[in-house]
Design a protein around this motif. Sequence first.
Motif, mmCIF file in Angstrom:
data_model
loop_
_atom_site.group_PDB
_atom_site.id
_atom_site.type_symbol
_atom_site.label_atom_id
_atom_site.label_comp_id
_atom_site.label_asym_id
_atom_site.label_seq_id
_atom_site.Cartn_x
_atom_site.Cartn_y
_atom_site.Cartn_z
ATOM 1 N N GLY A 50 -2.153 9.718 2.636
ATOM 2 C CA GLY A 50 -1.236 11.147 3.093
ATOM 3 C C GLY A 50 -0.732 11.247 4.642
ATOM 4 N N LYS A 51 -1.058 10.093 5.356
ATOM 5 C CA LYS A 51 -0.445 9.945 6.622
ATOM 6 C C LYS A 51 0.578 9.198 6.609
ATOM 7 C CE LYS A 51 -4.557 11.814 8.846
ATOM 8 N NZ LYS A 51 -5.691 11.822 9.834
ATOM 9 N N VAL A 52 1.535 9.441 7.491
ATOM 10 C CA VAL A 52 2.620 8.402 7.834
ATOM 11 C C VAL A 52 2.437 7.717 9.104
ATOM 12 C CG1 VAL A 52 5.277 8.248 8.215
ATOM 13 C CG2 VAL A 52 4.296 9.860 6.362
ATOM 14 N N TYR A 53 2.740 6.509 9.179
ATOM 15 C CA TYR A 53 2.607 5.872 10.546
ATOM 16 C C TYR A 53 3.744 4.829 10.720
ATOM 17 C CZ TYR A 53 -2.265 6.686 9.466
ATOM 18 O OH TYR A 53 -3.522 7.352 9.025
ATOM 19 N N ALA A 54 3.918 4.687 12.032
ATOM 20 C CA ALA A 54 5.144 3.813 12.671
ATOM 21 C C ALA A 54 4.616 2.696 13.279
ATOM 22 C CB ALA A 54 6.060 4.623 13.425
ATOM 23 N N TYR A 55 4.796 1.421 13.439
ATOM 24 C CA TYR A 55 4.442 0.341 14.367
ATOM 25 C C TYR A 55 4.965 0.298 15.623
ATOM 26 C CZ TYR A 55 4.256 -4.207 15.753
ATOM 27 O OH TYR A 55 3.988 -5.620 16.433
ATOM 28 N N LYS A 56 3.915 0.302 16.302
ATOM 29 C CA LYS A 56 4.303 0.366 17.906
ATOM 30 C C LYS A 56 4.989 -0.833 18.454
ATOM 31 C CE LYS A 56 -0.119 2.725 18.746
ATOM 32 N NZ LYS A 56 -1.378 2.717 19.654
ATOM 33 N N ILE B 152 0.937 -1.189 0.033
ATOM 34 C CA ILE B 152 0.075 0.134 0.173
ATOM 35 C C ILE B 152 0.934 1.250 -0.152
ATOM 36 C CG2 ILE B 152 -1.769 1.299 1.023
ATOM 37 C CD1 ILE B 152 -2.897 -1.561 0.096
ATOM 38 N N GLN B 153 1.931 1.277 0.878
ATOM 39 C CA GLN B 153 2.674 2.454 1.138
ATOM 40 C C GLN B 153 3.425 2.940 -0.379
ATOM 41 O OE1 GLN B 153 6.543 2.069 0.553
ATOM 42 N NE2 GLN B 153 6.587 4.449 1.021
ATOM 43 N N ALA B 154 3.772 1.769 -1.271
ATOM 44 C CA ALA B 154 4.422 1.879 -2.628
ATOM 45 C C ALA B 154 3.520 2.711 -3.447
ATOM 46 C CB ALA B 154 4.596 0.267 -3.178
ATOM 47 N N GLU B 155 2.297 2.597 -3.122
ATOM 48 C CA GLU B 155 1.306 3.430 -4.167
ATOM 49 C C GLU B 155 1.367 5.030 -3.988
ATOM 50 O OE1 GLU B 155 -2.188 1.981 -3.861
ATOM 51 O OE2 GLU B 155 -1.941 -0.209 -4.436
ATOM 52 N N VAL C 4 4.993 3.372 7.160
ATOM 53 C CA VAL C 4 4.219 3.147 6.149
ATOM 54 C C VAL C 4 3.433 4.565 5.594
ATOM 55 C CG1 VAL C 4 3.724 0.779 6.077
ATOM 56 C CG2 VAL C 4 2.069 2.441 7.517
ATOM 57 N N LYS C 5 3.172 4.856 4.482
ATOM 58 C CA LYS C 5 2.129 6.224 4.118
ATOM 59 C C LYS C 5 1.145 5.487 3.521
ATOM 60 C CE LYS C 5 2.360 10.588 1.730
ATOM 61 N NZ LYS C 5 2.996 11.473 0.824
ATOM 62 N N TYR C 6 -0.137 6.174 4.091
ATOM 63 C CA TYR C 6 -1.538 5.716 3.851
ATOM 64 C C TYR C 6 -2.276 7.072 3.866
ATOM 65 C CZ TYR C 6 -5.913 2.890 3.653
ATOM 66 O OH TYR C 6 -7.137 2.420 3.167
ATOM 67 N N LEU D 42 -3.634 -0.725 10.733
ATOM 68 C CA LEU D 42 -3.017 0.820 11.031
ATOM 69 C C LEU D 42 -3.703 1.406 12.680
ATOM 70 C CD1 LEU D 42 -2.987 2.513 7.481
ATOM 71 C CD2 LEU D 42 -1.050 1.699 8.786
ATOM 72 N N ASP D 43 -4.981 1.303 12.401
ATOM 73 C CA ASP D 43 -5.526 1.821 14.025
ATOM 74 C C ASP D 43 -5.107 1.017 15.156
ATOM 75 O OD1 ASP D 43 -7.647 3.151 15.186
ATOM 76 O OD2 ASP D 43 -8.444 1.301 15.299
ATOM 77 N N VAL D 44 -4.759 -0.149 15.105
ATOM 78 C CA VAL D 44 -4.603 -1.032 16.398
ATOM 79 C C VAL D 44 -3.067 -1.120 16.752
ATOM 80 C CG1 VAL D 44 -4.652 -3.185 17.554
ATOM 81 C CG2 VAL D 44 -6.818 -2.435 16.059
ATOM 82 N N PHE D 45 -2.516 -1.187 15.753
ATOM 83 C CA PHE D 45 -0.950 -1.690 15.778
ATOM 84 C C PHE D 45 0.309 -0.354 15.237
ATOM 85 C CE2 PHE D 45 -3.008 -5.521 14.950
ATOM 86 C CZ PHE D 45 -2.622 -6.431 15.901
ATOM 87 N N TYR D 46 -0.385 0.656 14.814
ATOM 88 C CA TYR D 46 0.491 1.739 14.350
ATOM 89 C C TYR D 46 0.026 3.195 15.042
ATOM 90 C CZ TYR D 46 2.631 -0.859 10.490
ATOM 91 O OH TYR D 46 3.366 -2.031 9.985
#
Length: 386
Positions: free
Chosen positions: A108-114, A85-88, A104-106, A376-380
């Motif tokens: 327009g937002k960037v997320y980091a794993y917890k 998904i990020q690659a798109e 990852v970027k999804y 993304l919601d739970v783990f990032y």
Amino acid sequence: MTVWSVDVENKKKRDRKAELEKDLLLDPEKWKKRKRAKRKRFLSVMAAQLVILTATAAAAFQIVRMVGKSSLLGRAQAAPDLMPIQAEEALSEEEQSKWQEGWVKYRGKVYAYKEDILTFLIMGIDKDSDVRQAQEGTNGGQADALFLAVLDPDEKAIRVIGINRNTMADIDVYNEEGAYVTMTKAQIAVQHGFGNGLEESCERQVKAVGRLFYNLPIHGYAAVNMSAIPTINDAVGGVDVKVLEDLTQTDSALKEGETVHLTGESAYVYVRERDTAEFASADRRLQRQKQYLEAFIGAAKQAVKKDFSAALDLYGAISSQMVTDLSMDEAAYLATVAADFSFSPDGFLTLEGETVMGERFEEFYADEDALYEMILDVFYEEVKND
């Protein structure tokens, strides 16, 4: 010891006895005071010993907890693989300069794993007996209940993800000799059957679930035979539910709409029963399991707060009906930590999707976008610009 010394000791005993008899006759109140003082000294000694034993037990339990924490954190694994998904989405120059592995970027937002999050797979296996090794092939038993329990130390929250047992996923197929044959798309619950019913089956089920969640790290597992439900339920004093589906053909107390206190076999029926002749019966059972677990978690938290050893007692009580890679010290750590974490009905999630009739069996297809966003919601957590 000489005869003379024995006579002297016996005389002392006779003198003490005579003194007590004299006190009893001449001054009964003095004798009673001496007796009360003696009893008080005895009770004081016993109380002191009890305090020491309690303190020792508490200290030992804290040591067990710390060992368990260290062991669990040592199971750290890489973040999920969300790159497709990020690659798109293209990265800005600022994002490229700050980019870190695993981000990852999804939309327009960037997320980091917890990285400190802990995830465990809980499996309910369709076996009504103690755990025993099965023959290779498909005799390991199916995972009729699948839940990911997620502990988030940052938010001090517990979240649970219910997985429909009919979810179509990539599973590994093995022959009767245990040799790998191929990967195929099938109901995720059958993966556990391809194994010996013990650690082998569990590890393969963990792999299949992790793969469904984009190679999500899973820190541990517990596969519990359904026959253990009454023991687990009654260990927390039973669970209250408002019956979602009429089950009176199996248990007369389980009438739809009635509020009941589940104990023993009633809990077993409520969690496991379904009419396989009815379409989407697994979906409705999952809703009952979700409702039950919400109530059970609340009851279990209260039980552990009252008695920190309750979790270890339960661990021992169902050990013959459970396969887990969690040690006693890890279980102790998780139980006490979870008791202080919040859990609400909003924290219980299920995969969105659709159930259809396949060539032979029902098939549940997860909504890929909804699954991705759930991960993304739970783990990032979102990475802020500052």
